[in-house]
Each structure stands twice: as structure tokens, then as C-alpha cells.
Design a protein around this motif. Sequence first.
Motif, PDB file in Angstrom:
ATOM      1  N   THR A 133       0.954  -1.143   0.103  1.00 41.53           N
ATOM      2  CA  THR A 133       0.185   0.047   0.165  1.00 41.53           C
ATOM      3  C   THR A 133       0.818   1.305   0.129  1.00 41.53           C
ATOM      4  N   GLU A 134       1.911   1.015   0.898  1.00 36.02           N
ATOM      5  CA  GLU A 134       2.746   2.413   0.733  1.00 36.02           C
ATOM      6  C   GLU A 134       3.528   2.743  -0.656  1.00 36.02           C
ATOM      7  N   ARG A 135       3.721   1.362  -1.419  1.00 30.83           N
ATOM      8  CA  ARG A 135       4.391   1.615  -2.673  1.00 30.83           C
ATOM      9  C   ARG A 135       3.250   2.202  -3.607  1.00 30.83           C
ATOM     10  N   MET A 136       1.954   1.781  -3.405  1.00 31.21           N
ATOM     11  CA  MET A 136       0.888   2.398  -4.299  1.00 31.21           C
ATOM     12  C   MET A 136       0.825   4.087  -4.140  1.00 31.21           C
ATOM     13  N   LEU A 137       0.724   4.370  -2.821  1.00 31.70           N
ATOM     14  CA  LEU A 137       0.638   5.704  -2.543  1.00 31.70           C
ATOM     15  C   LEU A 137       1.902   6.501  -3.157  1.00 31.70           C
ATOM     16  N   THR A 138       2.906   6.122  -2.774  1.00 30.63           N
ATOM     17  CA  THR A 138       4.267   6.599  -3.175  1.00 30.63           C
ATOM     18  C   THR A 138       4.037   6.839  -5.088  1.00 30.63           C
ATOM     19  N   ARG A 139       3.850   5.750  -5.630  1.00 32.64           N
ATOM     20  CA  ARG A 139       3.799   5.557  -6.936  1.00 32.64           C
ATOM     21  C   ARG A 139       2.761   6.841  -7.482  1.00 32.64           C
ATOM     22  N   MET A 140       1.753   6.857  -6.853  1.00 25.90           N
ATOM     23  CA  MET A 140       0.551   7.844  -7.220  1.00 25.90           C
ATOM     24  C   MET A 140       1.172   9.488  -7.062  1.00 25.90           C
ATOM     25  N   GLU A 141       2.038   9.489  -6.041  1.00 25.45           N
ATOM     26  CA  GLU A 141       2.709  10.857  -5.623  1.00 25.45           C
ATOM     27  C   GLU A 141       3.732  11.210  -6.785  1.00 25.45           C
ATOM     28  N   GLU A 142       4.363  10.110  -7.180  1.00 16.23           N
ATOM     29  CA  GLU A 142       5.574  10.449  -8.159  1.00 16.23           C
ATOM     30  C   GLU A 142       4.755  10.703  -9.473  1.00 16.23           C
ATOM     31  N   VAL A 143       3.647  10.094  -9.946  1.00 15.76           N
ATOM     32  CA  VAL A 143       3.260  10.263 -11.289  1.00 15.76           C
ATOM     33  C   VAL A 143       2.197  11.580 -11.476  1.00 15.76           C
ATOM     34  N   LEU A 144       1.508  11.901 -10.150  1.00 13.12           N
ATOM     35  CA  LEU A 144       0.536  12.904 -10.255  1.00 13.12           C
ATOM     36  C   LEU A 144       1.046  14.191  -9.526  1.00 13.12           C
ATOM     37  N   GLY A 145       1.897  13.917  -8.743  1.00 12.70           N
ATOM     38  CA  GLY A 145       2.229  15.269  -7.684  1.00 12.70           C
ATOM     39  C   GLY A 145       1.490  15.066  -6.465  1.00 12.70           C
ATOM     40  N   LEU A 146       2.000  15.613  -5.569  1.00 14.14           N
ATOM     41  CA  LEU A 146       1.300  15.517  -4.129  1.00 14.14           C
ATOM     42  C   LEU A 146       0.126  16.265  -4.226  1.00 14.14           C
ATOM     43  N   GLU A 147      -0.171  17.285  -5.084  1.00 11.64           N
ATOM     44  CA  GLU A 147      -1.334  18.051  -4.775  1.00 11.64           C
ATOM     45  C   GLU A 147      -2.724  17.134  -5.210  1.00 11.64           C
ATOM     46  N   ARG A 148      -2.453  16.738  -6.251  1.00 11.12           N
ATOM     47  CA  ARG A 148      -3.596  15.592  -6.738  1.00 11.12           C
ATOM     48  C   ARG A 148      -3.642  14.112  -6.155  1.00 11.12           C
ATOM     49  N   ALA A 149      -2.540  13.660  -5.657  1.00  7.65           N
ATOM     50  CA  ALA A 149      -2.383  12.212  -5.144  1.00  7.65           C
ATOM     51  C   ALA A 149      -3.233  12.147  -3.749  1.00  7.65           C
ATOM     52  N   GLN A 150      -2.697  13.402  -3.054  1.00  5.32           N
ATOM     53  CA  GLN A 150      -3.310  13.170  -1.480  1.00  5.32           C
ATOM     54  C   GLN A 150      -5.005  13.487  -1.457  1.00  5.32           C
ATOM     55  N   VAL A 151      -5.640  14.002  -2.602  1.00  2.00           N
ATOM     56  CA  VAL A 151      -6.913  13.854  -2.593  1.00  2.00           C
ATOM     57  C   VAL A 151      -7.614  12.886  -3.594  1.00  2.00           C
ATOM     58  N   PHE A 152      -6.920  11.925  -3.738  1.00  2.00           N
ATOM     59  CA  PHE A 152      -7.306  10.716  -4.646  1.00  2.00           C
ATOM     60  C   PHE A 152      -8.893  10.286  -4.123  1.00  2.00           C
ATOM     61  N   HIS A 153      -9.399   9.940  -5.096  1.00  2.00           N
ATOM     62  CA  HIS A 153     -10.887   9.233  -4.914  1.00  2.00           C
ATOM     63  C   HIS A 153     -10.508   7.672  -4.589  1.00  2.00           C
TER      64      HIS A 153
END
Length: 286
Positions: A195-215
Motif C-alpha cells: 500500500t505504501e508503494r502504491m501511494l508513493t507511486r501515485m505521488e510520483e506520477v501525479l504530484g502531491l496536490e492531486r495524489a493526496q486527494v485521490f478518490h
Amino acid sequence: MAAKFGPAGNSDSFSAAHKSSLDAPGWIRDFGLDCYEYQCGKGVRVSRETAVALGERAREADIALSLHAPYFINLANPAPESLTKTTGYILAACEAADWMGARRVVVHTGALMKRTRQEALDIAKAGMTAVLKSCDDAGFTHMTLCPETMGKLNQLGDLEEVLELCTLDERLIPCVDFGHLYARSLGADEGLEVTERMLTRMEEVLGLERAQVFHSHFSRIEFTPNGGEKCHRTFADNGGFGPNPAPLMELVAKRGWSPTVICESAGTQAEDALTMKTLYQQYLSI
């Protein structure tokens, strides 16, 4: 901002006491939850009058709304008539969501249809680009589309594919269904490290601003070795169904992220959403 938790549609406990979804926002608030995903999976059939009334009640109850577009959307079908239908389904979903005051519309990505994953993804990216233009032309520039990770092996929509779709436009935010990812990985994708790896990958691709408010969608899932997702289960079901929600709750709290977490358990989506919210709040207090 804190994470929000709520049900996908109406749980059995709600339906036993209420006949109308107009009662859902107040009931959800009193249950201790924060959001509600209105279901249009079988087609957008809600009237403008009902949608407006639901939106008014949601605002009164401080319940954030989202809407699930029809299940039969297939962005990976290259046929022009299919794209026309898909665009129509998404525009209808955006219109209904707009009537409600919802700003997020969850969309399925589609099936591979005997194509390679890359071929299907390329078709879906072209389709999504066309859909976004149609949304702009229709006056829905303020709407956020949320491509969803899918649970069956023959569907487009693993995490990398959804993230790549979301790179097309900043208005796209992923709907990460952790139950679907668990099912399509045949039970491998769960636990704190994954799960940590998934969230980190989301932040890498989308940037923190979008990743942290994911649906997000979350439920336990039963799967088959050859197909992936079979059906949604509940947190109370015995049989070793996963994934466990605790790792996601811990990591969201630890990171200070504020996703919208919609529970899709089979009939106990409000109860299981509250379980996740309680877990999340416990991790916040540590």
C-alpha cells in the motif's frame, strides 16, 4: 482537511427504514459519515428535480457527493459509435452530478477486447481526450473525472494504466479501488509495504496536490484464479477475503492525506465505511 468516508449507494440498514435516497444525506450524517456516492451504474435515470433536491439535502447535512457513471462505459473500444455512446454516458453523468452539486464522476476504463494492454491503453487515452473535449464543449470544465482501477484480468485499469490516463489532464483524479487491485493481483496487492508503494507511486506520477486527494473505493473482494474479481464481500464475511483496510487507514493518516473513501461492501457499505473511519481516526491520534 481530513479524509472523508461514506457508502456507495444505500446500505441494507438504510433501505430497511427508508424508501427514498433523498433521506440518505441526513442518515449518513447521523451515522457518523461524511460522503455519499450516488450510483448510476445501470444508467443515468435520476431526474433533475430529484438530483437538485438530493444536492440541497447533502449541503444541509454537510455530506460531500460524488456519482458513479454507467458501468458499460468502454474507453478502450476504438469503434466511433462506441466512443459516441461512451461520451454520451459520461456527459449524462456529469449533468446529473452537476444538478446535485457533485464534482467527481467515477468512470470505468473498459475491456481489453483481445488487444494487448498497451493497445487498449492507447485507445483509451485517445478516447479520454475526446471525452474531455466534449465535457469542455458542454460546459463541464469544473467536473473531475475519476478513472477507476478495475478488478478483472481482462479489463483495462491496473494502477499504472489509470495513472497514465490521469496524466492527460489535471482534472483527472484516480479512483483507486483497493479491492479491485487485490483481486486482479490474485491476493498479492495488500499489506503495509504494498500500500505504501502504491501511494508513493501515485505521488510520483501525479504530484502531491492531486495524489493526496485521490478518490477511492474499498471493499473486501472474492476472486477467482483465472478471472480476478468475482464479487464484493463485507468486512464480516469469513473466508479470508481481502484486502485488510488497516494499512491504508494507517498510511493515509500518517501522510496527512485527505482522500474520499467510498465503501462498496455488499449491503454493509455504511457500517464498513464507519469501521474504516474509526480506524483512520485511531491512527490520527497515535
